[in-house]
Design an enzyme around this catalytic site. Structure first.
Site, PDB file in Angstrom:
ATOM      1  N   ASP A  12      99.651 -46.883 -27.055  1.00  0.00           N
ATOM      2  CA  ASP A  12     100.492 -48.089 -27.110  1.00  0.00           C
ATOM      3  C   ASP A  12     100.282 -48.880 -28.397  1.00  0.00           C
ATOM      4  OD1 ASP A  12     101.608 -47.640 -24.631  1.00  0.00           O
ATOM      5  OD2 ASP A  12     100.188 -48.930 -23.551  1.00  0.00           O
ATOM      6  N   ARG A  92      89.909 -60.530 -22.041  1.00  0.00           N
ATOM      7  CA  ARG A  92      91.100 -60.921 -22.788  1.00  0.00           C
ATOM      8  C   ARG A  92      90.953 -62.245 -23.547  1.00  0.00           C
ATOM      9  NH1 ARG A  92      91.285 -55.976 -22.103  1.00  0.00           N
ATOM     10  NH2 ARG A  92      93.210 -54.951 -21.476  1.00  0.00           N
ATOM     11  N   ASP A 121      97.455 -59.198 -18.180  1.00  0.00           N
ATOM     12  CA  ASP A 121      96.801 -59.312 -19.482  1.00  0.00           C
ATOM     13  C   ASP A 121      97.643 -60.059 -20.517  1.00  0.00           C
ATOM     14  OD1 ASP A 121      94.480 -58.096 -18.642  1.00  0.00           O
ATOM     15  OD2 ASP A 121      95.216 -56.075 -19.066  1.00  0.00           O
ATOM     16  N   SER A 173      95.740 -45.292 -15.807  1.00  0.00           N
ATOM     17  CA  SER A 173      95.599 -46.274 -16.868  1.00  0.00           C
ATOM     18  C   SER A 173      94.224 -46.922 -16.703  1.00  0.00           C
ATOM     19  CB  SER A 173      96.709 -47.320 -16.737  1.00  0.00           C
ATOM     20  OG  SER A 173      96.326 -48.486 -17.425  1.00  0.00           O
TER      21      SER A 173
END
Ligand code: ARG
Length: 403
Positions: A12, A92, A121, A173
């Protein structure tokens, strides 16, 4: 235009790195943080440069992550919806804050992240951007581009000569750091299916865990884990060591249905051996050293704190105020817990503290007992007085009716 991108080197963000240069005709600076997983900083730097990065940052934040993010959350006893130790959620705000710092240093106009449009996120990143850099533009390529699937991303990568990992990609994931691994997607999306063994990344299954139990001792000082089996550790190293021991015994597997901020329920797997063990152990010292009312009050704080972390409100006034409360109550949580690890179970078998409020002479049923049994009668009399009055009144009314 200059953009700073949170870059992991995965598909990504690799595609995002190229896409941002094309779409915005921008200089893109990548930022990568190490908070647990092995990252080869040289490889990451080379890869980013090859994909056209204007400048590249890789930083080891493992100690900062442990001391400034994991520790307060542990002290809070924060588990989202009573289960999730918040590993991804905690990482994060740290990464986002560092991204802002780099953006300032580089005089950038925008920050970018590789989060999708339906997860938590993106919220966690952007709330930090709002708080510390409200003037910067935020770009989320995955919400903007036309690439609809992983396959299309791979196609794009090939077309633009972006090296993508050749090893077979896991169907899940995965996001991981020292506080835990988050696993989603694939067959796991059916909440009624038992997770296949290959979904778990670090923990042994119950079947594979050793037959023999293992005892460990954890020593806390004012709420901070300081020693494991009598040996002093720096917090991040203690967590890494504990992850290894716990994983061997199949501890820390969590399978849950979770309520995301964006309004959907999702099925999530987590592996967090150290988090599970440390939460349990610290709570045990608290039970010795905190008075009843504080313990009960803290239960409310724990769930609120978990929500704040989960929602990305790490840098909020309320969270800061709760930290002050928690640091105050942890002044006495010093002591040692003895745990038995066996086949997925983490059982507390002993606890002691120099600040213990436990009084054997008060608690005992032996002849050494000093508790005043007679005073209990008067205590119950007043404690239950309102109940008694209510029942007497009812009785009176009934008798009046009858007569
Ligand atoms: N559901 C978890 C959370 O919201 C884990 C998210 C995992 N993130 C990821 N990029 N795979 O904190």
């Amino acid at each position: 235009m200059k953009i700073v991108l949170a870059y992991s080197g995965g598909l990504d963000t690799s595609v995002a790195l190229k896409w941002l240069q094309e779409k915005y005709k921008a200089k893109v600076i990548t930022y990568t943080a190490t908070i647990g997983h092995e990252i080869n900083s040289k490889d990451i730097k080379e890869k980013a440069k090859k994909t056209g990065a204007y400048n590249v940052y890789v930083e080891d934040l493992i100690k900062e992550f442990a001391n400034e993010f994991i520790l307060p959350t542990l002290k809070a006893g924060a588990l989202y919806e009573k289960k999730y130790p918040l590993a991804t959620a905690l990482s994060r705000p740290l990464i986002a804050k560092k991204l802002v710092d780099v953006a300032r240093k580089e005089n950038a106009d925008a920050v970018a992240h590789g989060c999708s449009g339906k997860g938590n996120d993106q919220v966690r990143f952007e709330l930090v951007f709002f708080s510390f850099a409200p003037d910067l533009k935020i770009i989320a390529p995955l919400r903007e581009w036309e690439l609809k699937s992983r396959e299309e991303e791979i196609e794009y990568a090939k077309k633009h000569n972006i090296s993508v990992s050749t090893t077979k990609k896991s169907p899940y994931s995965i996001d991981d750091n020292i506080w835990g691994t988050s696993i989603e997607c694939g067959i796991l999306e059916d909440p009624d299916q038992e997770p296949p063994e290959d979904a778990w990344t670090i923990t042994n299954s119950i079947e594979k865990a050793p037959q023999k139990p293992e005892y460990i001792k954890i020593y806390f000082e004012e709420g901070t884990p300081k020693k494991l089996n009598g040996n002093k550790y720096e917090l991040s190293s203690l967590i890494i060591e504990l992850n290894e021991i716990g994983a061997k015994h199949g501890i820390g597997r969590i399978d849950m249905i979770e309520d995301r901020l964006v309004g959907i329920k999702s099925r999530e797997l987590y592996e967090a051996p150290a988090a599970v063990i440390l939460h349990k152990a610290l709570g045990e010292i608290e039970n010795l050293t905190l008075d009843r009312e504080t313990i009960h009050f803290k239960e409310m704080i724990s769930s609120k704190y978990a929500q704040l972390v989960y929602y990305g409100l790490w840098y909020s006034d309320l969270k800061e105020a709760l930290d002050a409360f928690l640091n105050k109550i942890h002044q006495n949580t010093t002591g040692e817990v003895n745990l038995k690890l066996h086949k997925g179970n983490c059982v507390v078998v002993g606890r002691k503290s120099e600040n213990s409020l436990y009084d054997m002479k008060m608690a005992t049923y032996s002849p050494e007992d000093i508790f005043n049994h007679k005073s209990a009668k008067g205590f119950i009399e007043l404690f239950g007085l309102s109940l008694k009055i209510k029942a007497l009144k009812k009785l009176e009314r009934q008798r009046k009716k009858k007569s």
